[in-house]
Scaffold this active site. Structure first.
Site, short mmCIF file in Angstrom:
data_model
loop_
_atom_site.label_atom_id
_atom_site.label_comp_id
_atom_site.label_asym_id
_atom_site.label_seq_id
_atom_site.Cartn_x
_atom_site.Cartn_y
_atom_site.Cartn_z
N ASP A 169 0.86 -1.19 0.00
CA ASP A 169 0.00 0.00 0.00
C ASP A 169 0.89 1.23 0.00
OD1 ASP A 169 -2.21 -1.57 0.05
OD2 ASP A 169 -2.63 -1.29 2.19
N ASP A 219 -13.59 -6.74 -3.88
CA ASP A 219 -13.67 -7.00 -2.44
C ASP A 219 -15.04 -7.62 -2.18
OD1 ASP A 219 -11.18 -5.78 -1.97
OD2 ASP A 219 -12.10 -3.79 -1.92
#
Lengths: 266, 197
Positions: free
Chosen positions: A26, A145
């Site tokens: 990230d 997701d």
């Protein structure tokens, strides 16, 4: 003689395509967000150095998720992609904030091998078709997701914060038919638990899929990777913290996978 | 010095980055006169073989490429351009190496695109593979493949079917995988190409 008979055997087995191990980083404002715990790192916040270390350890591919929210985002992400492409000799994917063809184009020309799109294509599914037409489907990873609610799986947006009424299986089918080259499926129920991948769901999805599947969410130990490949037969497994904190070293992981007769690149 | 045929088919940033890491010098070929400046050539390429061929035709460089007698390396779609024909868009290609480029069909029961690190087995001894063991993994991303041929295939891979990972005819070489993304083995192959006699 010995090597030629081995060669025949391997070819007959038909599994010469290695299962891929993918660390995910990230990134915000050009720096890695989650903490990292590599002894060898001079600068744990430098995604380029981290990427280089992973490539040396034997990672097969890397995914960068950019969560920069400032006006400078495009500039910082392009600089990052170029720096990674200069230093790293394995493929990498970049995701986050790709809403237009021009966003993808500049990343491709800066050295990214693939882009990952998530919420943007749920809101505008035709964007998958446009990306596949412009760059080829091999360039387009659709990240999803998913969360299990009352016996069904639903697509969630914005890092899992926003629920939709779209069933995950339906969305995967649509993404594939529109030109996705790969599916990156993250189980929100398993992500962060370190209790193992969502093997049941991944197996069910993988059985109906004719493009590669990257499993994500739940990796806690080496056995979890053995299980996800043995049970779901996913093409790749992605994880973040277990790699960043040094809890799993990629050479150790690959050795165990190999001992379990799972094809890996060593 | 390596001349990269510059015809606008896909990104060459990763290729030039790999050559930079290896300290191999290169330049871009944009006109027929540029070929004289180099002693070997790379034809890169990603995307649709038919549109890549169209772009290459548009440069006017095809007759010069066909006439080359120094080492040439086609990468991925750049390799496919060396063949006679591709099922992708039913495209006529340069025909430098008399082979067909075909689609991985549904009947093979494999996922397409073929994505990831696949073992490559060299079927004959060739300086392109110096210091690379048979069975080494290289990084592939493609939906179309070049058929296996006992004469021109110098390394094979298997993915539902045996296909050409590397082909050669005289001074023309083609690799289906991406050496610039294939770790240390890929870098070794690029070095080997740079040193081919």
């Amino acid at each position: 003689m010995e090597s030629s008979s081995l060669q025949t055997e391997v070819i007959k087995a038909g599994n010469d395509l290695a299962k891929r191990i993918i660390p995910c980083l990230d990134v915000k404002d050009g720096r890695t967000v989650k903490g990292v715990n590599f002894v060898a790192l001079r600068d744990a916040g430098d995604p380029v150095e981290l990427a280089y270390q992973y490539s040396r350890q034997g990672a097969d591919e890397l995914v960068f998720l950019d969560i920069t929210a400032t006006h400078e985002r495009r500039k910082t992400i392009v600089e990052l992609v170029k720096a990674v492409a200069r230093q790293v000799n394995i493929p990498f994917t970049i995701g986050g904030g790709i809403n237009e063809i021009s966003d993808a184009d500049i990343l491709l020309n800066s050295g990214a091998d693939k882009i990952s799109v998530n919420s943007a294509v749920v809101r505008n599914p035709a964007f998958i078709d446009e990306l596949a037409l412009a760059f080829g489907k091999q360039f387009v990873v659709v990240a999803i997701d998913t969360k299990h609610i009352n016996g069904k799986n639903y697509v969630h947006l914005n890092g899992g914060r926003i629920a939709t009424e779209i069933e995950t299986e339906d969305w995967i089918r649509e993404a594939e038919s529109r030109g996705a080259g790969e599916i990156l499926l993250t189980s929100m129920d398993h992500d962060g638990t370190k209790a193992g991948f969502d093997n049941g769901l991944l197996k069910k999805i993988n059985n109906t899929l004719s493009i590669p599947l990257i499993a994500s969410g739940g990796a806690g130990n080496i056995q979890d990777f053995v299980d996800v490949f043995k049970i779901s037969n996913a093409d790749a497994a992605l994880a973040a913290s277990v790699f960043h904190y040094g809890e799993i070293l990629i050479p150790d992981l690959k050795k165990v996978l190999q001992q379990n007769n799972i094809e890996v690149r060593i | 010095m390596i001349g990269i045929v510059y015809y606008g088919a896909g990104n060459i940033f990763s290729l030039t980055a790999a050559l930079d890491r290896l300290g191999l010098s290169y330049g871009m070929i944009k006109t027929a006169e540029d070929f004289e400046k180099y002693d070997r050539y790379i034809i890169p390429g990603v995307g649709h073989a038919g549109s890549a061929m169209q772009k290459l035709e548009d440069t006017g460089l095809v007759p010069s490429i066909i006439a080359l007698r120094k080492p040439v390396l086609g990468i991925c779609v750049g390799m496919q351009l060396l063949t006679t024909h591709s099922e992708e868009g039913d495209s006529e290609l340069t025909g430098i190496i008399p082979l067909q480029t075909r689609l991985f069909s549904d009947k093979l029961n494999v996922k397409v695109p073929h994505t990831g690190w696949n073992k490559v087995f060299q079927s004959s001894k060739n300086p392109l593979f110096s210091d690379i063991r048979p069975g080494t993994h290289f990084y592939f991303v493609h939906s179309y493949f070049i058929e296996f041929n006992p004469i021109f295939t110098i390394a094979l891979a298997e993915y539902g079917i045996k296909f050409s990972a590397v082909i050669q005819k005289d001074n023309f070489y083609g690799v289906q995988f991406h050496p610039e993304k294939s770790g240390i083995a890929g870098e070794q192959l690029l070095k080997n190409f740079a040193h081919l006699a």
